[in-house]
Design a protein around this motif. Structure first.
Motif, PDB file in Angstrom:
ATOM      1  N   UNK A  68       0.898  -1.476   0.102  1.00 49.22           N
ATOM      2  CA  UNK A  68      -0.041  -0.057   0.037  1.00 49.22           C
ATOM      3  C   UNK A  68       0.667   1.290  -0.049  1.00 49.22           C
ATOM      4  N   UNK A  69       1.984   1.256  -0.196  1.00 45.56           N
ATOM      5  CA  UNK A  69       3.001   2.297   0.006  1.00 45.56           C
ATOM      6  C   UNK A  69       3.871   2.341  -1.269  1.00 45.56           C
ATOM      7  N   UNK A  70       4.326   3.422  -1.774  1.00 48.43           N
ATOM      8  CA  UNK A  70       5.457   3.547  -2.549  1.00 48.43           C
ATOM      9  C   UNK A  70       6.592   3.536  -2.127  1.00 48.43           C
ATOM     10  N   UNK A  71       7.581   2.627  -2.467  1.00 46.75           N
ATOM     11  CA  UNK A  71       8.797   2.616  -2.030  1.00 46.75           C
ATOM     12  C   UNK A  71       9.754   3.059  -3.089  1.00 46.75           C
ATOM     13  N   UNK A  72      10.450   4.251  -3.080  1.00 46.22           N
ATOM     14  CA  UNK A  72      11.255   4.633  -3.990  1.00 46.22           C
ATOM     15  C   UNK A  72      12.446   3.568  -4.420  1.00 46.22           C
ATOM     16  N   UNK A  73      12.697   3.751  -5.786  1.00 47.17           N
ATOM     17  CA  UNK A  73      13.533   2.589  -6.243  1.00 47.17           C
ATOM     18  C   UNK A  73      14.780   2.892  -5.843  1.00 47.17           C
TER      19      UNK A  73
END
Length: 76
Positions: A59-64
């Motif tokens: 549910x979260x965006x994890x930076x590459x």
């Protein structure tokens, strides 16, 4: 919306069972033992996410990694 923040090149590397927004939602619903038309209470959702890092990741965006590395380089 969160899925769309994942760069297209990174979307290609996602596991098959979570490589679309629908599959990710299904995975979350299955974790909670819910059907498509069921609801999740706020407390139930918070507790489930706090107890399962895999669901939190969905549910979260994890930076590459490459972006994180660039940010580290700028700090030094």
């Amino acid at each position: 919306s969160i899925f769309n923040m994942i760069p297209v090149e990174d979307q290609k590397n996602l596991p098959e069972d979570e490589d679309t927004p629908e599959k990710r939602a299904d995975k979350i619903w299955n974790f909670f033992g819910k059907k498509d038309d069921d609801k999740i209470g706020e407390g139930e959702f918070i507790q489930g996410v706090m107890e399962n890092k895999d669901i939190l990741r969905l549910i979260q965006f994890d930076e590459p990694k490459k972006i994180q590395e660039k940010l580290k380089e700028k700090k030094h």
